[in-house]
Design an enzyme around this catalytic site. Structure first.
Site, short mmCIF file in Angstrom:
data_model
loop_
_atom_site.label_atom_id
_atom_site.label_comp_id
_atom_site.label_asym_id
_atom_site.label_seq_id
_atom_site.Cartn_x
_atom_site.Cartn_y
_atom_site.Cartn_z
N THR A 1 -27.94 -30.23 41.75
CA THR A 1 -28.65 -30.83 42.88
C THR A 1 -27.97 -32.09 43.41
O THR A 1 -27.32 -32.82 42.64
CB THR A 1 -30.08 -31.21 42.44
OG1 THR A 1 -30.70 -32.00 43.47
CG2 THR A 1 -30.10 -32.04 41.18
N TYR B 1 -35.40 -36.10 37.54
CA TYR B 1 -34.93 -34.75 37.87
C TYR B 1 -33.41 -34.75 38.00
O TYR B 1 -32.71 -33.95 37.36
CB TYR B 1 -35.61 -34.29 39.17
CG TYR B 1 -34.99 -33.07 39.79
CD1 TYR B 1 -34.92 -31.87 39.08
CD2 TYR B 1 -34.48 -33.11 41.08
CE1 TYR B 1 -34.34 -30.75 39.65
CE2 TYR B 1 -33.91 -32.00 41.66
CZ TYR B 1 -33.84 -30.81 40.94
OH TYR B 1 -33.27 -29.71 41.50
N GLY C 1 -43.04 -20.15 39.19
CA GLY C 1 -42.61 -19.01 40.01
C GLY C 1 -43.74 -18.02 40.24
O GLY C 1 -44.83 -18.13 39.66
N ASP D 1 -38.20 -15.46 33.43
CA ASP D 1 -38.97 -16.52 34.09
C ASP D 1 -40.31 -16.64 33.36
O ASP D 1 -40.91 -15.62 33.02
CB ASP D 1 -39.19 -16.17 35.57
CG ASP D 1 -39.59 -17.38 36.40
OD1 ASP D 1 -38.84 -17.69 37.35
OD2 ASP D 1 -40.62 -18.02 36.10
N LEU E 1 -40.86 -30.86 52.26
CA LEU E 1 -41.24 -31.22 53.63
C LEU E 1 -41.51 -30.00 54.53
O LEU E 1 -42.59 -29.88 55.13
CB LEU E 1 -40.14 -32.10 54.25
CG LEU E 1 -40.43 -32.56 55.67
CD1 LEU E 1 -41.66 -33.46 55.72
CD2 LEU E 1 -39.22 -33.29 56.24
N TYR F 1 -38.11 -19.64 44.07
CA TYR F 1 -37.68 -19.45 45.46
C TYR F 1 -36.18 -19.16 45.53
O TYR F 1 -35.77 -18.06 45.96
CB TYR F 1 -38.07 -20.73 46.20
CG TYR F 1 -37.46 -20.95 47.55
CD1 TYR F 1 -37.49 -19.96 48.54
CD2 TYR F 1 -36.89 -22.18 47.86
CE1 TYR F 1 -36.96 -20.21 49.80
CE2 TYR F 1 -36.37 -22.44 49.11
CZ TYR F 1 -36.39 -21.46 50.07
OH TYR F 1 -35.87 -21.70 51.31
N ASP G 1 -40.19 -18.02 28.10
CA ASP G 1 -39.43 -19.26 28.11
C ASP G 1 -37.94 -19.00 27.87
O ASP G 1 -37.57 -18.30 26.93
CB ASP G 1 -40.04 -20.10 26.98
CG ASP G 1 -39.37 -21.43 26.86
OD1 ASP G 1 -39.02 -22.00 27.89
OD2 ASP G 1 -39.17 -21.89 25.71
N1 UDP Z 1 -41.33 -35.96 52.78
C1 UDP Z 1 -42.33 -36.50 53.56
N2 UDP Z 1 -43.59 -35.98 53.47
C2 UDP Z 1 -43.89 -34.95 52.63
C3 UDP Z 1 -42.86 -34.39 51.84
C4 UDP Z 1 -41.58 -34.91 51.95
O1 UDP Z 1 -42.11 -37.45 54.31
O2 UDP Z 1 -45.06 -34.55 52.57
C5 UDP Z 1 -39.96 -36.50 52.88
C6 UDP Z 1 -39.40 -36.98 51.55
O3 UDP Z 1 -39.75 -38.32 51.30
C7 UDP Z 1 -37.89 -36.81 51.78
C8 UDP Z 1 -37.81 -35.60 52.73
O4 UDP Z 1 -39.12 -35.47 53.30
O5 UDP Z 1 -37.36 -37.91 52.43
C9 UDP Z 1 -37.46 -34.32 52.02
O6 UDP Z 1 -38.29 -34.21 50.90
P1 UDP Z 1 -38.40 -32.89 50.03
O7 UDP Z 1 -39.45 -33.12 48.98
O8 UDP Z 1 -38.57 -31.73 50.95
O9 UDP Z 1 -36.97 -32.72 49.36
P2 UDP Z 1 -36.09 -33.75 48.47
O10 UDP Z 1 -35.23 -34.49 49.45
O11 UDP Z 1 -37.00 -34.62 47.69
O12 UDP Z 1 -35.28 -32.82 47.63
#
Ligand code: UDP
Length: 326
Positions: free
Chosen positions: A114, A138, A36, A31, A185, A11, A51
């Site tokens: 990150t 991670y 991806g 990639d 999310l 992405y 790889d």
């Molecule tokens: N989250 C959630 N439900 C989901 C996926 C993510 O409540 O199905 C929450 C997750 O716990 C975090 C926020 O959304 O607090 C962002 O999560 P995401 O995985 O998008 O990114 P991260 O912050 O882990 O990089």
């Protein structure tokens, strides 16, 4: 410039490769397509499938001017459950990349780091001088690579910037989030709006935050890509910069879902579920250093714009979405 983009079928890597091409650069993508999509590699880039650890040395030669290194495993939950894959995959391939750059005499690097390197912050917004104590594998692997890059900058004069992303979202042109296994999310919430999922799970509503759900800083992928290009253009030999990239504003999981309801017009049912291991309660960036060092300004800082662009991409995918019922 002639640039190698690892992870350019992902992405963020795909969007950055597109922006580089638009600005007249020559792009070679490596990639392995493990996460991806071949479609995410922009037309105009030369694509090498495989790889990074194996191919970096073969592909890089002195005609290259720099590298953007995105290829990595990047799922928090998976990294906690299967740490070996993350240490092996992320650290080994990055070391191979650094050695391949050295062998080819290529010394300009932008690394995809990150906010997960910081762990549970002592205060927000997070600045780059705060302690890096990752709460998941991670983040730990990305921090280890940041340390390795610093050593190579000191010893071998590499000119490098690690960009520590907060939560990247949105879409750019025909490039957006369409992973086979989606955990993020905003794309998951939009899959509910698309009718490909029944509800969104809210991972914990008992966090120490105003509405009890986790707070994150969402940055538009196109703004993020701009920062990569600026970093590449301003890297200095022997200097490894670490810069946060976010919009500087935090939104709770519930607020994100509400914005998605508003943008899509869909009720988007939600269900409270247990906390996800490895999640910090609040992550919000201070991007002041990036603005100062790079002259970068996010041009799409509003969460509604991020969600609108993500929705335009997701709704156009329809049955081509990985989440589509088959
Ligand atoms: N989250 C959630 N439900 C989901 C996926 C993510 O409540 O199905 C929450 C997750 O716990 C975090 C926020 O959304 O607090 C962002 O999560 P995401 O995985 O998008 O990114 P991260 O912050 O882990 O990089």
């Amino acid at each position: 410039m002639k640039l190698l983009v690892t992870g350019g079928a992902g992405y963020v890597g795909g969007v950055c490769a597109s922006v580089l091409l638009e600005r007249g650069h020559e792009v070679v993508v490596i990639d392995d397509l493990s996460t991806g999509n071949r479609d995410a590699v922009p037309a105009g880039a030369t694509f090498v499938e495989g790889d990074v650890a194996r191919l970096a040395g073969e592909v890089l030669d002195p005609t290259f001017d720099g590298v953007m290194h995105f290829a990595a495993r990047s799922l928090v939950g998976e990294s906690v459950a299967r740490p070996g894959e993350y240490w092996q995959g992320n650290v080994t391939s990055s070391l191979a990349m650094l050695d391949a750059m050295r062998a080819a005499g290529v010394d300009n690097l932008v690394f995809s780091s990150t906010a997960a390197t910081y762990g549970e912050p002592e205060q927000v917004p997070i600045t780059e001088d705060m302690p890096a104590r990752p709460t998941n594998t991670y983040g730990a692997t990305k921090l280890a690579i940041d340390h390795a890059i610093s050593s190579y900058a000191v010893a071998h004069g590499v000119a490098a910037t690690s960009l520590r992303y907060f939560n990247v979202a949105g879409a750019y042109g025909s490039a957006g989030e369409n992973r086979e296994v989606e955990t993020h999310l905003i794309p998951l919430v939009l899959q509910v709006a698309l009718g490909h999922r029944d509800h969104i799970k809210v991972f914990g509503d008992d966090w120490p935050t105003p509405d009890g759900t986790c707070v994150r800083d969402y940055i538009h992928v196109a703004d993020l890509a701009d920062a990569h290009v600026l970093a590449l253009e301003s890297n200095r030999p022997g200097v490894h910069r670490i810069l946060n990239l976010g919009s500087g504003e935090g939104f709770s999981v519930r607020e994100v879902i509400d914005v998605c309801r508003e943008v899509t017009g869909h009720p988007i049912p939600d269900v409270v579920a247990p906390r996800r291991p490895g999640d910090p309660a609040v992550l919000v960036a201070s991007s002041e250093k990036a603005m100062r060092e790079l002259g970068w300004r996010p041009s799409r800082p509003d969460l509604r714009t991020v969600v609108r662009d993500a929705w335009a991409f997701t709704s156009a995918l329809g049955d081509r979405a990985h989440s589509a019922p088959r």
